[in-house]
Design an enzyme around this catalytic site. Structure first.
Site, PDB file in Angstrom:
ATOM      1  N   HIS A  94     -48.674 -20.098  41.736  1.00 38.95           N
ATOM      2  CA  HIS A  94     -49.613 -21.076  41.168  1.00 38.95           C
ATOM      3  C   HIS A  94     -49.375 -22.425  41.825  1.00 38.95           C
ATOM      4  O   HIS A  94     -48.240 -22.761  42.205  1.00 38.95           O
ATOM      5  CB  HIS A  94     -49.491 -21.173  39.637  1.00 38.95           C
ATOM      6  CG  HIS A  94     -48.192 -21.701  39.122  1.00 38.95           C
ATOM      7  ND1 HIS A  94     -47.912 -23.055  39.021  1.00 38.95           N
ATOM      8  CD2 HIS A  94     -47.074 -21.062  38.669  1.00 38.95           C
ATOM      9  CE1 HIS A  94     -46.698 -23.217  38.517  1.00 38.95           C
ATOM     10  NE2 HIS A  94     -46.154 -22.033  38.301  1.00 38.95           N
ATOM     11  N   ASP A  96     -50.743 -25.411  40.434  1.00 42.98           N
ATOM     12  CA  ASP A  96     -50.697 -26.522  39.480  1.00 42.98           C
ATOM     13  C   ASP A  96     -49.248 -26.781  39.099  1.00 42.98           C
ATOM     14  O   ASP A  96     -48.398 -25.890  39.173  1.00 42.98           O
ATOM     15  CB  ASP A  96     -51.556 -26.234  38.246  1.00 42.98           C
ATOM     16  CG  ASP A  96     -50.963 -25.157  37.356  1.00 42.98           C
ATOM     17  OD1 ASP A  96     -50.722 -24.047  37.871  1.00 42.98           O
ATOM     18  OD2 ASP A  96     -50.744 -25.400  36.154  1.00 42.98           O
ATOM     19  N   ASP A 127     -41.516 -24.715  41.806  1.00 46.89           N
ATOM     20  CA  ASP A 127     -42.383 -24.175  40.752  1.00 46.89           C
ATOM     21  C   ASP A 127     -43.799 -24.742  40.881  1.00 46.89           C
ATOM     22  O   ASP A 127     -44.108 -25.751  40.269  1.00 46.89           O
ATOM     23  CB  ASP A 127     -41.786 -24.532  39.393  1.00 46.89           C
ATOM     24  CG  ASP A 127     -42.553 -23.956  38.221  1.00 46.89           C
ATOM     25  OD1 ASP A 127     -43.252 -22.948  38.403  1.00 46.89           O
ATOM     26  OD2 ASP A 127     -42.463 -24.525  37.120  1.00 46.89           O
ATOM     27  N   GLU A 160     -51.598 -22.493  35.433  1.00 47.58           N
ATOM     28  CA  GLU A 160     -50.528 -21.740  34.775  1.00 47.58           C
ATOM     29  C   GLU A 160     -49.705 -22.618  33.852  1.00 47.58           C
ATOM     30  O   GLU A 160     -49.339 -22.212  32.742  1.00 47.58           O
ATOM     31  CB  GLU A 160     -49.626 -21.107  35.836  1.00 47.58           C
ATOM     32  CG  GLU A 160     -48.614 -20.091  35.281  1.00 47.58           C
ATOM     33  CD  GLU A 160     -47.313 -20.706  34.784  1.00 47.58           C
ATOM     34  OE1 GLU A 160     -46.580 -20.052  34.033  1.00 47.58           O
ATOM     35  OE2 GLU A 160     -47.029 -21.879  35.154  1.00 47.58           O
ATOM     36  N   GLU A 161     -49.421 -23.846  34.275  1.00 49.80           N
ATOM     37  CA  GLU A 161     -48.562 -24.717  33.485  1.00 49.80           C
ATOM     38  C   GLU A 161     -49.236 -25.161  32.183  1.00 49.80           C
ATOM     39  O   GLU A 161     -48.556 -25.518  31.216  1.00 49.80           O
ATOM     40  CB  GLU A 161     -48.155 -25.954  34.289  1.00 49.80           C
ATOM     41  CG  GLU A 161     -47.349 -25.656  35.552  1.00 49.80           C
ATOM     42  CD  GLU A 161     -45.946 -25.151  35.279  1.00 49.80           C
ATOM     43  OE1 GLU A 161     -45.616 -24.895  34.098  1.00 49.80           O
ATOM     44  OE2 GLU A 161     -45.184 -25.005  36.245  1.00 49.80           O
TER      45      GLU A 161
END
Length: 456
Positions: A94, A96, A127, A160-161
């Protein structure tokens, strides 16, 4: 000997490609792609998605699409056809990121990749923008050494976050798009740097916003304080009910006694990894692994109330908090959401009005670590890490898409790997990635894809 030769060739290629990978990661980190328009412009996320789409086209992906997902964000999809009859592998990451929090606490600008003490610092470096770079490095190494032996699908999520379910809903509406024989989720990480690890469980998550109202408006604390109900005090009392005296999370109706019977997390090492201040106790009971992988945990993410600067001597009429609950496998996230909401309502004191709004939710996940794909990954990681055996660990974080993919494709083998080892400090200030871990994990992924092709 053949595997050693393949390993050597792939490792040499990845090492040669590492400077290019650093340049690309710097470009990606440069986008402030927080999927929350109240904090950063949506154009930052759109620019990151466009960069990824262009990168996939450059890598020879024949189908590249920017997907407009139901939550208003974009995910990027690409297809790279492999040899006839080859298995299909879905690679996930991801783009974001979490907001940088206190930018003044960063030792270098959060959206500028900066090398320091042998690590690369920047929001999203581990991440999970680094996860995308890991996938690209593995594919490039394979292409330079005989070609990519499998059909590859890549999906890079844009929210996702935020746990707003955009890609999950899109996948459910287009079930053939992400269908694959094997799925590699590049959003986890090693138990510690140098120890190759796959993640066997993820806790799910639910986020609720609690707003407490007590008065029609703020009142002078000298004239009315002592009898007028203070909304901030009511909120504090409510939030305090979520933890026992030892810090254990206490949500009415949720089991908090489950134990973890796998790899254990040494308490001294955990204190060092978490940077717990000297003299401060850890919270909860049981082993560290019990607490972070097998049991629910509540965190108050933020509170809306007057800041100290500019505060007036007033009884507050309203106050609000954002509350997160991590949910281990064995507990349904929807049920946990209701339990948390019921708990909050029941513990708001003085008849204060409580308004609860759901902000996001994701189910916990448990992988089948006995599948052939895990055997192939164990072999690949052993080679990439010079004989170090693969560990199997839990992770307290959430990746909501995992359960959606498992439900859509029950025969697919799902593995969780990545770059988020403890020193990475994901979600915190001064997030970083180890270039050595990026290098070795990219080699491991390339070897793994070769083994999948050979198995088929």
């Amino acid at each position: 000997m053949a595997h050693e030769t393949a390993h050597t060739a792939l490792a040499r290629t990845v090492a040669d490609l590492l400077p290019q990978a650093r340049t690309e990661l710097a470009e990606l980190v440069g986008f402030a792609s927080v999927a929350d328009e109240t904090q950063f412009p949506k154009s930052e996320c759109e620019a990151a998605a466009s960069w990824i789409a262009d990168a996939l086209r450059t890598e020879g992906f024949t189908e590249v699409e920017t997907l407009e997902t139901p939550d208003g964000t974009q995910s990027v999809y690409g297809l790279l056809p492999g040899p006839a009859g080859a298995p299909t592998v879905l690679l996930y990451a991801h783009y974001d990121v979490q907001p940088p929090l206190d930018e003044e606490a960063w030792l270098s600008p959060p959206f500028t990749l900066t090398e320091r003490d042998g690590r690369w610092y920047g929001r999203g470096a581990a991440d999970c923008k680094g996860g995308l770079i890991m996938h690209l490095l593995a594919l490039r190494a394979l292409r330079a050494n005989g070609g990519v032996p499998v059909t590859v699908k890549v999906i890079v999520e844009g929210s996702e976050e935020q746990a707003t379910s955009g890609l999950e809903e899109y996948a459910q509406a287009h079930p053939e798009l992400l269908r694959a024989d094997t799925i590699v989720i590049g959003d986890s990480g090693n138990f510690r740097a140098g120890l190759p690890t796959v993640t066997s469980v993820l806790r799910g998550m639910t986020v609720l916003r609690l707003k407490v109202d007590t008065l029609a408006g703020n009142l002078h604390s000298g004239q009315f304080g002592g009898a007028a109900p203070d909304a901030l005090a009511a909120l504090i009392r409510t939030l305090g009910s979520l933890h026992a005296d030892d810090g254990s999370s206490t949500v009415d109706g949720l089991d908090a006694d489950t134990v973890w019977d796998g790899l254990q997390y040494d308490e001294k090492q955990f204190r060092a990894d978490a940077k717990v201040l000297d003299g401060v106790e850890l919270v909860g009971g049981g082993t560290v692994a019990d607490r972070i992988w097998a049991r629910p945990s509540v965190t108050v993410l933020g509170i809306d109330c007057p800041p100290i600067v500019g505060a007036t001597p007033s009884v507050q009429a309203t106050a609000a908090a954002l509350v997160s609950l991590r949910v281990p496998p064995g507990i349904d996230a929807t049920e946990a959401t209701e339990r948390l909401a019921d708990h909050l309502r029941a513990h708001v004191p003085w008849g204060a009005r409580a308004e609860i709004e759901r902000q996001g939710q994701g189910q916990p996940f448990r992988a089948d670590t006995g599948s052939p794909a895990y055997t192939a990954m164990a072999s690949a990681m052993r080679e990439a890490y010079d004989g170090v055996e693969m560990a199997v660990a839990g992770q307290g974080g959430s990746i909501p898409l995992c359960n959606t993919l498992a439900a859509l494709y029950p025969d697919a083998e799902i593995l969780l790997t990545g770059l988020s080892e403890p020193q990475a400090q994901i979600h915190a200030v001064n997030e970083s990635v180890s270039p050595q871990e990026l290098e070795r994990m990219s080699v491991a992924e390339a070897l793994f894809l070769q083994r999948l092709a050979a198995r088929s």
